[in-house]
Design a protein around this motif. Structure first.
Motif, mmCIF file in Angstrom:
data_model
loop_
_atom_site.group_PDB
_atom_site.id
_atom_site.type_symbol
_atom_site.label_atom_id
_atom_site.label_comp_id
_atom_site.label_asym_id
_atom_site.label_seq_id
_atom_site.Cartn_x
_atom_site.Cartn_y
_atom_site.Cartn_z
ATOM 1 N N THR A 164 30.877 -4.639 -16.181
ATOM 2 C CA THR A 164 31.123 -3.739 -17.363
ATOM 3 C C THR A 164 29.952 -2.530 -16.932
ATOM 4 O O THR A 164 30.103 -1.425 -17.430
ATOM 5 C CB THR A 164 30.822 -4.525 -18.483
ATOM 6 N N ARG A 165 28.673 -3.012 -16.559
ATOM 7 C CA ARG A 165 27.522 -2.183 -16.446
ATOM 8 C C ARG A 165 28.046 -1.332 -15.143
ATOM 9 O O ARG A 165 27.374 0.070 -15.419
ATOM 10 C CB ARG A 165 26.287 -2.972 -16.190
ATOM 11 N N ALA A 166 28.371 -1.905 -14.308
ATOM 12 C CA ALA A 166 28.714 -0.671 -13.132
ATOM 13 C C ALA A 166 29.668 0.318 -13.312
ATOM 14 O O ALA A 166 29.846 1.260 -13.164
ATOM 15 C CB ALA A 166 29.234 -1.724 -11.820
ATOM 16 N N THR A 167 30.813 -0.119 -14.158
ATOM 17 C CA THR A 167 31.662 0.500 -14.603
ATOM 18 C C THR A 167 31.172 1.615 -15.253
ATOM 19 O O THR A 167 31.636 2.746 -15.428
ATOM 20 C CB THR A 167 33.064 -0.208 -15.163
ATOM 21 N N ASP A 168 30.284 1.332 -16.402
ATOM 22 C CA ASP A 168 29.789 2.545 -17.521
ATOM 23 C C ASP A 168 28.842 3.558 -16.535
ATOM 24 O O ASP A 168 29.006 4.843 -16.855
ATOM 25 C CB ASP A 168 28.993 1.726 -18.499
ATOM 26 N N ALA A 169 28.190 2.894 -15.514
ATOM 27 C CA ALA A 169 27.492 3.715 -14.853
ATOM 28 C C ALA A 169 28.270 4.662 -14.109
ATOM 29 O O ALA A 169 27.842 5.893 -13.790
ATOM 30 C CB ALA A 169 26.521 3.004 -14.008
ATOM 31 N N LEU A 170 29.143 4.168 -13.360
ATOM 32 C CA LEU A 170 30.128 5.074 -12.616
ATOM 33 C C LEU A 170 30.762 6.069 -13.429
ATOM 34 O O LEU A 170 30.862 7.337 -13.271
ATOM 35 C CB LEU A 170 31.098 4.123 -11.714
#
Length: 128
Positions: free
Chosen positions: A92-98
């Motif tokens: 979820t964090r990686a998707t938000d950052a992307l």
């Protein structure tokens, strides 16, 4: 008004017990054709007694294999659950950052495109 005949006293059943011959060459012999009186049986034929199967002795290797297979299924299931629990927040964090990075890049590119288009239009108007 017509008179109907009275119903039959006994209704034949559609079951028939066929005993197969036990001779070794009897596999090629077709079963006998059912006679009309064969369907008139009212009592079922007695069933042959079934002898209980003696339990076979426990094989230690087989028990070990069954326990290991069961444990492997349980470990795989537990590992999958734990991985999902651990990876869900990270993904979820990686998707938000992307998504933030993609939005910023898109906004920057859009600003550049609009700036070029405005400067080209201004230069056309000055050239007239």
């Amino acid at each position: 008004m017509t008179m109907r005949p009275p119903p039959p006293a006994r209704v034949p059943t559609l079951t028939e017990v066929v005993s197969l011959p036990e001779a070794p060459g009897a596999a090629n012999v077709s079963p006998p054709a059912a006679s009309p009186t064969a369907f008139a049986r009212t009592e079922p034929a007695p069933l042959a007694a079934v002898e209980p199967v003696a339990p076979r002795p426990l094989d230690e290797d087989e028990i070990v294999q069954r326990v290991l297979a069961d444990l492997q299924r349980q470990v795989e299931l537990m590992l999958e659950v734990k991985l999902r629990e651990a990876l869900a927040p990270a993904l979820t964090r990686a998707t938000d950052a992307l998504m933030r990075e993609a939005r910023n890049e898109l906004a920057s590119t859009l600003r550049d495109v609009v700036a070029r288009a405005v400067s080209q239009e201004i230069s056309r108007h000055r050239g007239r």
